[in-house]
Scaffold this motif. Structure first.
Motif, short mmCIF file in Angstrom:
data_model
loop_
_atom_site.label_atom_id
_atom_site.label_comp_id
_atom_site.label_asym_id
_atom_site.label_seq_id
_atom_site.Cartn_x
_atom_site.Cartn_y
_atom_site.Cartn_z
N THR A 74 11.74 -29.04 18.86
CA THR A 74 12.77 -29.76 18.90
C THR A 74 13.54 -30.08 17.39
OG1 THR A 74 12.06 -30.86 21.05
CG2 THR A 74 13.55 -31.91 19.60
N SER B 5 3.83 -32.44 16.81
CA SER B 5 4.67 -32.84 18.02
C SER B 5 5.88 -31.71 17.99
CB SER B 5 5.38 -34.25 17.74
OG SER B 5 6.10 -34.29 18.83
N ASP B 6 6.81 -31.97 19.09
CA ASP B 6 7.84 -30.84 19.11
C ASP B 6 8.64 -31.23 18.04
OD1 ASP B 6 8.43 -33.37 20.92
OD2 ASP B 6 10.26 -32.30 21.31
N CYS C 53 3.68 -31.47 27.79
CA CYS C 53 4.83 -30.66 27.79
C CYS C 53 4.15 -29.36 27.62
CB CYS C 53 5.80 -30.74 26.85
SG CYS C 53 6.91 -29.53 26.78
N CYS C 54 3.21 -29.11 26.46
CA CYS C 54 2.53 -27.97 26.04
C CYS C 54 1.20 -28.16 26.33
CB CYS C 54 2.60 -27.80 24.50
SG CYS C 54 2.16 -26.23 23.90
N CYS D 53 -2.67 -25.94 23.07
CA CYS D 53 -1.32 -25.95 22.65
C CYS D 53 -1.18 -25.05 21.37
CB CYS D 53 -0.45 -27.28 22.50
SG CYS D 53 1.19 -26.79 22.05
N VAL E 265 4.87 -23.96 28.07
CA VAL E 265 5.73 -25.44 27.55
C VAL E 265 6.63 -25.58 28.57
CG1 VAL E 265 7.17 -25.96 25.39
CG2 VAL E 265 5.33 -24.17 25.01
N CYS E 266 6.79 -26.78 28.78
CA CYS E 266 7.72 -27.39 29.70
C CYS E 266 9.21 -26.92 29.27
CB CYS E 266 7.70 -28.75 30.00
SG CYS E 266 8.24 -29.97 28.46
N PRO F 33 11.43 -30.61 26.72
CA PRO F 33 10.35 -31.59 26.08
C PRO F 33 10.93 -33.19 25.97
CG PRO F 33 10.49 -29.54 24.59
CD PRO F 33 11.55 -29.45 25.82
N TRP G 180 3.29 -34.45 24.21
CA TRP G 180 3.44 -33.10 23.80
C TRP G 180 2.31 -32.10 24.11
CZ3 TRP G 180 6.50 -29.27 23.06
CH2 TRP G 180 6.03 -28.40 22.27
N THR H 109 5.54 -36.55 22.25
CA THR H 109 6.66 -35.77 21.86
C THR H 109 7.87 -36.65 21.11
OG1 THR H 109 7.91 -36.73 23.81
CG2 THR H 109 6.89 -34.59 24.20
#
Length: 359
Positions: free
Chosen positions: A79, A89-90, A302-303, A312, A325-326, A329, A335, A341
């Motif tokens: 992200t 994190s993302d 998410c991950c 992850c 991974v979703c 995010p 996350w 996240t």
């Protein structure tokens, strides 16, 4: 919290709650370093921090961990900034949101200090993923060592004590000491006294940072450990583990006592403050904070590793992904197994920032 196995079961909620009632206290400048700012600084307890100094673990680390850590692997950073950059994190984490709130750029990680000297004016981040107040990872800087790094910079006149009167420090302790204690054979009977030792050392560290000249030291309370996905996966991410959460309760009770004592001794009620991550996480996870609605079941990360909840970013010998991974995010609070996240941290900080608004 990092890729360490924190999976444990405490003997009973009552055991820790009883001890809660019994334990009543905590024992025991360089030419490039310009001071000109062009930002509007937010007031914290009546002053406007001009520098942010960060100590702790992966909840605050923005790039100090080594390149073989998961935070430097895909899909971390998808992200922000769009690739792995050392954040667990993302995207952005607690440090980033706090710095933005203060009107500062996120302080540069200690390991990159020589590559961007123009960033030193915003402070520095010494936090290192996986560490604790005691030794939790081999050849990694615990919090005392991180503070030593800060002291070395002061000895080199990169920062001067008289200049730190306009600074704020963020300190995070997210549970690595406790996972290490159990991994090394610690018992549930000895857990409460070990928690007291951890909080005692946190208090020593907070006082040391303040004595070095930092005006206000903000320490994060520990999050509800039993709500982290590495525990909730046992019940398909349906509910928090109340027993494990008693560890957080005891830690935070003792931390509140320690910080109150430090403020009394310093004769300044704003010298040390607690950022209540526990209440902030709880408000979001229980739907009390309605500003953001997460679409993904809120306790589900998410991950997610396909062979391990902690997987992850992991790959097999052929480089094939061992995780999923979703799709979005931004719709997930967690996350990975232990970290929020960017969207999760954003809503958590929206809960926390009111604690800085007292002036």
């Amino acid at each position: 919290m990092e890729k360490q196995n924190l999976t444990f079961l405490v003997s009973s909620c009552c055991f820790f709650l009883l001890l809660l009632s019994e334990m009543q206290g905590v024992q025991g400048s360089s030419s490039h370093h310009h001071r000109h700012r062009h930002h509007e600084h937010r007031a914290v307890y009546g002053f406007h921090p001009k520098e942010l100094f960060v100590f702790g673990d992966s909840y605050a680390d923005t790039g100090n961990s080594p390149k073989n850590a998961s935070s430097w692997e895909v899909p971390y950073g998808i992200t922000f900034p769009g690739k792995p950059d050392g954040r667990y994190s993302d995207g952005r984490i607690l440090t980033d949101f706090l710095a933005k709130y203060l009107g500062l750029k996120s302080p540069i990680p200690y390991r990159f200090r020589k590559y961007a000297p123009n960033r030193l004016k915003y402070g520095m981040n010494f936090a290192y993923g996986g560490t604790g107040v005691f030794n939790t990872l081999v050849n990694s800087p615990n919090m005392s060592t991180q503070i030593d790094f800060f002291q070395n910079l002061m000895d080199e006149s990169v920062y001067k004590k008289t200049e730190l009167e306009g600074s704020l420090s963020l300190v995070t302790v997210s549970g690595n000491d406790y996972s290490t204690y159990l991994a090394e054979g610690g018992t549930t009977q000895g857990f409460p006294s070990f928690i007291a030792r951890v909080v005692n050392q946190i208090a020593v560290n907070l006082k040391r940072i303040h004595d070095m000249g930092v005006r206000t030291v903000a320490v994060a309370a520990i999050e509800p450990l039993g709500c982290l996905p590495e525990f909730t996966f046992l019940n398909s991410f349906k509910q928090c583990n109340a027993t494990v959460n008693t560890v957080s309760t005891l830690h935070n009770t003792l931390l509140q006592q320690a910080v109150a004592k430090l403020n009394i001794e310093s004769k300044d009620s704003g010298a040390f403050i607690i950022l209540d991550l526990n209440d902030a996480f709880t408000a979001v996870l229980n739907g009390i904070d309605t500003t953001v609605k997460f679409e993904t079941p809120i306790l589900e990360p998410c991950c997610l590793g396909t062979t391990s909840i902690l997987g992850c970013g992991s790959v097999d010998a052929k480089g094939e992904k061992l995780y999923t991974v979703c799709d979005n995010p931004k719709a997930a609070f967690f996350w990975d197994a232990t970290h929020p996240t960017q969207a999760g941290w954003q809503v958590v900080f929206s809960e926390l920032k009111s604690q800085f608004d007292r002036s």
